[in-house]
Scaffold this active site. Structure first.
Site, PDB file in Angstrom:
ATOM      1  N   GLU A  87      44.547  41.310  32.931  1.00  0.00           N
ATOM      2  CA  GLU A  87      44.196  42.599  33.533  1.00  0.00           C
ATOM      3  C   GLU A  87      44.960  43.724  32.832  1.00  0.00           C
ATOM      4  O   GLU A  87      45.477  44.632  33.479  1.00  0.00           O
ATOM      5  CB  GLU A  87      44.530  42.609  35.037  1.00  0.00           C
ATOM      6  CG  GLU A  87      43.799  41.529  35.820  1.00  0.00           C
ATOM      7  CD  GLU A  87      43.881  41.737  37.328  1.00  0.00           C
ATOM      8  OE1 GLU A  87      42.849  41.630  37.974  1.00  0.00           O
ATOM      9  OE2 GLU A  87      44.981  42.025  37.843  1.00  0.00           O
ATOM     10  N   CYS A 138      41.913  45.184  45.893  1.00  0.00           N
ATOM     11  CA  CYS A 138      42.861  46.279  45.679  1.00  0.00           C
ATOM     12  C   CYS A 138      42.167  47.602  45.396  1.00  0.00           C
ATOM     13  O   CYS A 138      42.655  48.673  45.766  1.00  0.00           O
ATOM     14  CB  CYS A 138      43.825  45.940  44.544  1.00  0.00           C
ATOM     15  SG  CYS A 138      43.015  45.396  43.031  1.00  0.00           S
ATOM     16  N   CYS A 139      41.009  47.542  44.698  1.00  0.00           N
ATOM     17  CA  CYS A 139      40.407  48.796  44.239  1.00  0.00           C
ATOM     18  C   CYS A 139      39.785  49.645  45.348  1.00  0.00           C
ATOM     19  O   CYS A 139      39.975  50.872  45.336  1.00  0.00           O
ATOM     20  CB  CYS A 139      39.383  48.516  43.140  1.00  0.00           C
ATOM     21  SG  CYS A 139      40.095  47.723  41.680  1.00  0.00           S
TER      22      CYS A 139
END
Lengths: 640, 640
Positions: free
Chosen positions: B310, B394-395
């Protein structure tokens, strides 16, 4: 039209000699450097010593040690081929000592595998999916057949027959047998060879079983995994495509999975089409061949784009710099195409053999004969180099056995026919209609397309000489005894399936002058190959060219563009006998992106500017033989 | 020249209102759809319920459940920001109930983490490298600060102060403390916020400790792994670059590892440069910023090319179709640049915020407000679509908190200065020299570059109005009260660091007319970006454009080329208020490779031919809101 029986019979490599500046020195290097080098590496890494059965090895063992028997086996095959064309007492002594070791490792019941005899006897035949047990058996069988044919000695062949008998008693449809087959095809084609060496039809039947059973439901690898207490879903490669076991071969529509496995299986499939007179297998091969060559092959004949499965990904997924293109896979491609070629003599198969041989196979070995590529990418930023050996050393002995038997790819005969598939200066002995014919090529091929063929017959004899017109050759000229050959007249000239057919009565002293025009060519890839969009490569004759860093001091090769629209005039061919063992290089002009103005910017609203640069292209196969550095095959297409 | 103290003070988002067609509806959608949607997902997946401490979970647990506390925390932060600008009793009730749950999950000693309280209490603070324990604490602290600032209630803030005190007692250089820090930076910037909310200098000291200790030798993650009985060498990510712990931050020369971690750490580093008056930290940020923007960022502001970490790979490694470009990472980039911008008002930071916001961040959320991209590639063959939720979610809450506090990115004030960093119709209230100034923008930005700024002062007041001239803007015009402004005269006009500086005495009713020319632009990438060689993208104003399959029926977008040399004439801008929530599209002509003749060939000796095609480009952020399909940002550069 293909027929299901082979119309062509290959002229054995033992009947073909090379007298040229290209192959003859390579074959001598193979005998004097490569084969001894591999022997010593097999010794040093305990691979030959393993047959003494007194080693220790951890459990679980590295997979490459589990199938370590295959490396001395392939070496034995290579060494035997070499002995068959070139007596060499020292080599013969090595071969004999390894044969003795192998024979002594055989168990009472015929079983012959060092790992599963010494380290994990309880796991014998328990993991065909992963552990290459039958694969090793196949290479030992190929070695034994080669050893028998080279030396006339039966001892190793007899041992491997006992092993094959044991395998035959273990696997099959019959009650009490396991319905297994190997995760890595190899034994199938080996059993066909064993059948030919022994005429024992059980070996052919066993090969047929292995091919037919593969991929059937319920899948044997599922059953076998559950028997080991494992969940089949946890197979690391995720798909049985990897081991060519996702579906029966006749139902496959595209070449998938591990590339070497695919090629070895398809070689056996093509053998069995002929042996069993089975049109479904020939159709399978032809279908998969078409899909492969129109979707999934590199310009060099490299196959298998992806490292993680050593194999195929998607149609048109052919990235150049990360190409896996394992040497063994392209060797397997040659083996398969050699088999397909014998059915009806279609030049497309010989074309592909030529492309593979002069590019993606030959790149696998250094000019010094002792360093090897496992992977053959078409571009490198400078960190890819040949090694003297590998943890998984499958490629070096595969190269050695291919070179030692290279002549076998060059000619075939038929009822009243001689096929010349490949060109190189040298001589071949063959029989047509029971009568001996010697054929000599005089040529500087692959650097020049002029080939003089001297036909040495004992007396007048009528047959057809088939001369391949390579797919790359757009213009050719042919003359017999100095006279232009034509469609009428005493020389019946015709053309089809990629060959010139020259039917006439041949007489002692006859000579054919065959000229293949060999201009420099620009080549484009299918627009769907995203990594090659806007790019172009250079070829001449059978040779794919590349740029190497050493010839373009300091320039980042990836930023070089050429005008591809008139390369035959814009580039010049220069033969340099001192360079890289003697090569024709291509010289011309290109442009290179000027990086000034880009120091502190990643994106901007005007294109990069360019400046002129002198370009030297060398044969792809010869790269990485001088200074380590960059290499590019596919250049940016600029200009017009 | 940067100074080590911030010269600028951001105008809080609570003082900024949007009255435009672009942001105002999006912020309303965030309040009415996105924030409730995330709340419901946190409920449905047991994330809020986890604070009741009565769940069961296997060991080992999925890592995303281990750090599940952070999702309700980020939701709480987003919801609090929303409440701060828009009263909403239903939302307030949810916020209060979640706050109560969190408070009740706190342990006697102040510890507050559901996973390590319920499932693995024996592993508390035992794996900082992998398990996000301090990361969760950081998000809870950010939530508590936001909650306090929105509601004035101290209860959650007090609980998090007790947790911060517990953490402070656990970690540090002092004897008896662990010298640890989190594998995922986040708590550092949260502690700075907590310091500002409480004025307790211990929290600033703890944040400083965490930043300074990170990456020191002997590496804490080695020590910690050995204490768990593990070999540190077996760390799955291979390098501590992944967790920003390979070397102390002041010694880093390039942005590496996991992109979100890098951005959160650099945000804290930049905070501490100011708080601690530490020039070494500001220099670090500036150095890494320069390296990032000249080597490792996508055109959209996306960062972190590689899925497997990531994060970042190599310089110029920016493949479009496989771009990871996580939404959270680009949000982190905005946070970091917002901090850098406040030091001396350099427009390059506001430029990057704009690029990130209108492209790589906004792409993360659908027009319906309930679907999200985790990854934001710049091309797709048609298989990349927004999801309503993720295993690792998370986004979505990161987008929600960013949108709910968006106004905070628009303005700053200084001693006698107002900075307008971003443009959108709406109003901001601020104080300059203790006197209230209201500033109203009238504009159709981002679709039009005309901005009228109405300066509402109580009486004559002398200050400098700084208007950003975006890097994409090559021509602009400015007038004050209808008169062309110039370098001399009563309006002192100057230009520098990406801003127009307009120094004058302002009077009630003054208005500035600022016109930024907004032609269509072609953009090229640095020649070293191999995946973008020979390609070009289209931009207009702050918007990156792309082609979508639905507008080009049946055409493979990757085969489309445009002539990039005159796009401002060859393409037309068309505003379509009905399309995609109202966008300007670009229409023009391109060419597309004609695939006829390539059906059965993979390589050939002449280039593909082309035919003309009508092209419609839409804003990149708006793709995948109609039919699922292909998308391309970087087109082939053809023609001239």
């Amino acid at each position: 039209m293909s027929t299901v029986k082979r119309q062509l019979e290959p002229v054995p490599f033992t009947q073909v000699t090379f007298e040229d500046a290209f192959w003859a020195p390579r074959l001598e290097l193979n005998r004097t450097v490569t084969i001894p080098h591999i022997y010593q590496q097999c010794e040093a890494t305990g691979r030959t010593g393993a047959f003494d059965l007194n080693f220790e090895r951890p459990v679980p063992s590295p997979i490459v040690l589990i199938f370590g028997d295959s490396d001395p086996a392939k070496w034995m095959e290579a060494a035997s081929y070499s002995l068959a064309t070139h007596p060499d007492p020292a080599l013969e002594a090595w071969v004999d000592s390894v044969a003795e070791k192998i024979i002594h490792a055989q168990q009472q019941d015929g079983y012959l595998n060092t790992h599963f005899t010494v380290t994990q006897p309880e796991m014998r035949w328990k993991n065909l999916r992963d552990w290459h047990e039958l694969y090793c058996a196949g290479h030992l069988i190929e070695a034994a057949v080669a050893h028998y044919q080279a030396t006339g000695q039966r001892k190793l062949l007899d041992a491997l027959c006992r092993y094959a008998d044991h395998i035959d008693a273990t696997f099959g449809h019959e009650p009490g047998k396991q319905r297994g087959y190997c995760g890595h095809p190899e034994i199938e084609l080996a059993l066909v060879k064993l059948y030919h060496a022994t005429q024992n039809p059980r070996y052919l039947k066993l090969a047929t079983y292995f091919v037919d059973e593969r991929g059937q439901q319920p899948n044997y690898f599922d059953i076998e995994a559950r028997a080991r207490g494992e969940d089949p879903a946890h197979f690391w490669a995720k798909s049985y495509e990897y081991c060519q076991a996702h579906t029966p071969i006749r139902e496959q529509t595209q070449v998938v999975g591990h590339a070497v496995r695919a090629m070895y299986l398809l070689s056996a499939v093509t053998d069995l089409a002929h042996e069993n007179d089975d049109p479904t297998l020939l159709e399978t091969g032809e279908r998969l061949w078409h899909q492969l060559v129109t979707r999934r092959i590199y310009l060099t004949g490299g196959i298998g784009a992806a490292r993680h499965i050593e194999g195929f990904t998607q149609d048109y997924d052919l990235p150049d710099e990360t190409a896996y293109a394992e040497t063994c896979a392209t060797i397997g491609l040659m083996q398969w195409n050699h088999r397909l070629l014998q059915f009806s003599g279609e030049g497309k198969y010989a074309d592909l053999i030529e492309r593979a041989l002069y590019n993606g196979v030959l790149s696998g070995i250094s000019l010094d004969g002792a360093h090897f590529f496992y992977e053959n990418p078409l571009a490198s930023a400078g960190h890819h180099h040949r090694e003297s050996w590998f943890v998984c050393p499958c490629c070096p002995p595969n190269l050695a056995r291919t070179l030692a038997s290279l002549g076998g790819y060059f000619y075939s005969t038929g009822a009243n026919d001689i096929w010349v598939h490949q060109y190189a200066q040298g001589t071949a002995k063959m029989k047509v209609n029971e009568r001996e014919v010697n054929l000599r090529q005089v040529t500087k091929y692959p650097w020049d397309g002029d080939v003089k063929l001297e036909i040495d017959v004992a007396g007048p004899q009528r047959f057809t000489l088939h001369l391949r017109v390579p797919a790359w050759c757009e213009q050719w000229h042919i003359a017999v005894n100095g006279e232009h050959a034509s469609r009428s007249g005493k020389d019946e000239l015709s053309m089809g399936e990629g060959y010139i057919h020259l039917r006439r009565e041949w007489n002692p002293g006859d000579a054919v002058e065959y000229r293949m025009e060999m201009p420099i060519r620009a080549v484009w890839a299918h627009p769907a190959v995203r990594d090659l969009q806007g790019r172009v490569a250079l070829e001449r004759g059978p040779i794919v060219y590349c740029l190497e860093g050493i010839d373009h001091a300091g320039t980042i090769l990836d930023r070089i563009a050429i005008d591809p629209h008139n390369v035959s005039n814009e580039f010049q061919v220069e033969q340099d006998d001192q360079l890289l063992g003697g090569v024709s290089v291509l010289r011309g002009k290109g442009t290179v992106v000027d990086e000034s103005g880009w120091e502190d910017v990643l994106y901007r609203n005007r294109p990069p500017s360019s400046k002129s640069i002198d370009i030297t292209a060398i044969p792809y196969y010869a790269w990485d033989n001088r200074a380590p550095g960059q290499m590019r095959t596919w250049l940016q297409a600029g200009g017009g």
